[in-house]
Design an enzyme around this catalytic site. Structure first.
Site, short mmCIF file in Angstrom:
data_model
loop_
_atom_site.label_atom_id
_atom_site.label_comp_id
_atom_site.label_asym_id
_atom_site.label_seq_id
_atom_site.Cartn_x
_atom_site.Cartn_y
_atom_site.Cartn_z
N LYS A 6 -56.85 -0.72 -159.89
CA LYS A 6 -55.66 0.13 -159.98
C LYS A 6 -55.11 -0.01 -161.40
O LYS A 6 -54.38 -0.96 -161.71
CB LYS A 6 -54.63 -0.28 -158.94
CG LYS A 6 -53.52 0.76 -158.69
CD LYS A 6 -52.45 0.67 -159.75
CE LYS A 6 -51.37 1.73 -159.55
NZ LYS A 6 -50.50 1.85 -160.74
N GLU A 20 -51.52 -12.86 -164.98
CA GLU A 20 -51.35 -13.01 -166.43
C GLU A 20 -50.12 -12.19 -166.79
O GLU A 20 -50.16 -10.97 -166.75
CB GLU A 20 -52.60 -12.54 -167.17
CG GLU A 20 -52.67 -13.04 -168.60
CD GLU A 20 -52.04 -12.07 -169.57
OE1 GLU A 20 -50.83 -12.28 -169.89
OE2 GLU A 20 -52.70 -11.13 -170.01
N CYS A 34 -48.82 -9.29 -174.62
CA CYS A 34 -48.19 -10.42 -173.95
C CYS A 34 -48.17 -11.65 -174.85
O CYS A 34 -47.34 -12.54 -174.68
CB CYS A 34 -48.92 -10.72 -172.65
SG CYS A 34 -50.71 -10.88 -172.85
N GLU A 36 -38.57 -11.11 -173.10
CA GLU A 36 -39.72 -10.41 -173.67
C GLU A 36 -39.33 -8.97 -174.00
O GLU A 36 -38.90 -8.22 -173.12
CB GLU A 36 -40.89 -10.42 -172.70
CG GLU A 36 -42.15 -9.81 -173.29
CD GLU A 36 -43.34 -9.89 -172.36
OE1 GLU A 36 -44.45 -10.13 -172.84
OE2 GLU A 36 -43.15 -9.70 -171.14
#
Length: 496
Positions: A179, A254, A288, A389
Site C-alpha cells: 500500500k 521506521e 526521516c 519533526e
C-alpha cells in the site's frame, strides 16, 4: 477527472486491476500543483481480494514449492529488469513526488543492488541441529516465512523504501500486499509490472492504492496479514501499531527523527558544512534522517553559520526534472503548510531566521509547492523547532561548549533515528558513536545508506531493522522439530 491523465492500475493476482468501486484519485505534480496521473481509489473490498490472492500464492506449490535458490534466481532476474527500467521509473517518481531527478536516478540505479544482495541471501537461511539432552531424540530448527506481509510506504522515496522491505521478505519466502502513499503511488504501480516479466508466480506481489482510512486501515487489520512493515510519520506508526495489536501481528516501524548533526571545533569545516547542507536541504528536507538539529561547538559557531548561509544561499530552487536543480518542491500542499507553520512558530519562539523562511517565486512554477532553504540560529533544545519533526528544508542551529554538552543536547530528544559527528579526533568519534542514542551514526559524512548496513531507530523512531542480514530475521520465524528415534513407550501423563 481529466481524460488526459496517465492512469496507473493495481496488480492483483498477477493481473492489472482498477478499484472495485471504479473510483480514482488524482496524483498531483508538486512542481506545478496540477494533476498529471490517476490511481485507483481502493476500499476494504479491494484489500480483501489482494490479501486473498497473496494468501493463495503463499500456499501454492508455484511459490512455496520453489527452492530458496530458485527464489533467489527470480530476484536476480528482477534486478536485471529493474536496471533496464531505472530511468523510466526515476522520471515517474520525480513527476509524482517532486524529488530531484538527479537523486531519483541515483536511487533507481542503485536499487538493483538491493535485490541482488537479498537474492544471494535467499539460500543462506539455515536452521540447526540441536544437541538435545533427551536420549534417542533428534531435534532441529527450521527458519520459515511468516506468510502475507503488508508493506506501507511513504511518499518521499517510494521505491527505495519499498526495496528495504520487499527484497528481504521475498527472499525469505513471504508474499505481499503493498500500500503506497496516496500522494506518490505511481512509481510503485509501474514497478510491480516487472514481476510478471521476471517470472514470479501470480499473487506473490499485489498492490492496493487509496486513502489510509479506506484501504490502509483495513489492510493492517486484516486477519490474514502476518506482519506490517511501515515507514512513515509517528502518528501513522502509532495507528498501525495499535491496529496490529488487535490481532497480535508483528510489525516493523521506521518512523520520524530529529537527528543531531554535531560539528566540533576541530572538524574540517568545509566538509562539515557540506555535510550539514546535505543532511537538511537535500530532498528538500523530506527525509526521516534529516540532520535538522545542527549542533555547533561555540568557538566555530559564527564561522559555520556564515559558511552555511553562503553555501545554502546559492542553492538552485526549481524544476526537479532538470539535472542542475538542487532544491525541489515539498511533495504535498498540506506538508508545505505544516513547514510554513513550523517556520512561523520558530520566529515566535525567538529564533532568528538568517536564511530563507518564505515561499520562493519561480517563473513558470508559481503554483508549485516550494519552500526556501531556511536556517535558524538562537535556538535552544526546548524550542518546538528543535523537538518536532518538520520534514522540510528547515535547519535549527544550537551551540554547545564541550563534548558532554553536545551529548546531552543530542540525546535530549524523543527520537533516535540517526546522527552525524564531525571531528578529526578518532577517540572523540568513537566515544560519540558509542554514546549517541541513534540507530545510525555517521562520522565525517552524512546520509549514506547501503543494502549491507542495518537501518532503524531507537526510542520513538521505530521498531526493528531494515537492510543488511538482520532484515531477513524480520521476515522469518523459527520452528522446532522433534523426532523420536525409538524410545520405549513413555508414560503418556508425564512430560517427556
Amino acid at each position: 477527472m481529466a481524460e488526459d491523465l496517465t492512469r496507473f492500475r493495481n496488480l492483483l493476482g498477477g493481473s492489472p486491476r482498477d478499484a472495485d468501486g471504479g473510483d480514482w484519485i488524482e496524483s498531483i505534480d508538486p512542481a506545478t500543483g496540477k494533476p498529471w496521473a490517476s490511481i485507483p481509489r481502493c476500499t476494504a473490498a479491494d484489500v480483501d481480494a489482494a490479501v486473498a490472492a497473496a494468501r493463495t500464492a503463499f500456499r501454492s506449490q508455484q511459490w512455496r514449492g520453489l527452492t530458496a535458490t530458485a527464489r533467489g534466481a527470480l530476484l536476480y532476474r528482477l534486478a536485471d529488469i529493474l536496471a533496464g527500467e531505472a530511468e523510466r521509473l526515476a522520471q515517474i517518481e520525480t513527476r509524482d513526488n517532486g524529488k530531484l531527478i538527479a537523486e531519483m536516478r541515483g536511487q533507481l540505479n542503485y536499487l538493483p543492488a538491493y535485490y541482488r544482495y537479498f537474492a544471494g541471501l535467499a539460500d543462506k537461511v539455515e536452521g540447526s541441529v540441536l544437541p538435545i539432552d533427551k536420549p534417542m531424540m533428534h531435534a532441529f530448527t527450521r527458519r520459515e516465512p511468516l506468510g502475507v506481509i503488508a508493506c506501507i510506504t511513504p511518499w518521499n522515496s517510494p521505491l527505495l523504501l519499498l526495496a528495504w522491505k520487499l527484497a528481504p521478505l521475498l527472499a525469505a519466502g513471504n508474499t505481499v500486499v503493498i500500500k503506497p502513499s496516496e500522494h506518490a503511488s505511481c512509481s510503485t504501480l509501474a514497478f510491480v509490472e516487472l514481476f510478471e516479466r521476471a517470472g514470479f508466480p501470480a499473487g506473490v506481489v499485489n498492490t492496493v492504492t487509496g486513502l489510509p482510512g479506506e484501504c490502509g486501515e483495513p489492510l493492517v487489520r486484516h486477519p490474514d496479514i502476518a506482519k506490517v512493515a511501515f515507514t512513515g510519520g509517528e502518528p501513522g506508526g502509532i495507528a498501525v501499531y495499535r491496529s496490529a495489536a488487535d490481532n497480535l501481528k508483528k510489525v516493523t516501524l521506521e518512523l520520524g527523527g530529529k537527528s543531531p548533526n554535531i560539528i566540533f571545533g576541530d572538524a574540517d569545516l568545509e566538509r562539515a558544512v557540506y555535510g550539514a547542507v546535505s543532511g537538511i536541504f537535500a530532498a528538500s528536507g523530506q527525509t526521516c534522517i534529516a540532520g535538522s538539529r545542527l549542533l555547533v561547538q561555540r568557538d566555530v559557531h559564527d564561522e559555520v553559520v556564515d559558511r552555511l548561509v553562503a553555501l545554502a544561499g546559492t542553492a538552485r530552487i526549481g524544476d526537479p526534472k532538470l539535472v542542475d536543480t538542487q532544491v525541489g518542491p515539498v511533495t504535498t500542499l498540506a506538508q508545505r503548510g505544516k513547514v510554513l507553520e513550523h517556520i512561523a512558530g520558530a520566529r515566535q519562539s525567538g529564533a532568528e531566521c538568517v536564511l530563507g523562511g518564505d515561499v520562493p517565486t519561480i517563473p513558470g512554477f508559481e503554483d508549485g509547492w516550494f519552500v526556501q532553504p531556511t536556517i535558524f540560529t538562537g535556538v535552544n533544545n526546548n524550542m518546538p523547532i528543535a523537538r518536532e519533526e518538520v520534514f522540510g528544508p528547515v535547519l535549527a542551529i544550537i551551540p554547545f561548549d564541550d563534548e558532554d554538552e553536545a551529548l546531552s543536547i543530542a540525546n535530549d530528544s524523543p527520537y533516535g533515528l540517526a546522527a552525524g559527528v564531525w571531528t578529526q579526533d578518532i577517540g572523540r568519534a568513537i566515544r560519540m558513536s558509542e554514546q549517541v542514542e541513534a540507530g545510525t551514526v555517521w562520522v565525517n559524512t552524512y546520509r549514506a545508506v547501503s543494502f549491507m548496513a542495518p537501518f532503524g531507530g531507537m526510542k520513538r523512531s521505530g521498531i526493528g531493522r531494515e537492510s543488511g542480514q538482520e532484515a531477513m530475521d524480520e521476515y522469518l520465524q523459527t520452528k522446532s522439530v522433534w523426532i523420536d528415534l525409538g524410545n520405549p513407550v513413555a508414560n503418556p501423563f508425564v512430560m517427556r
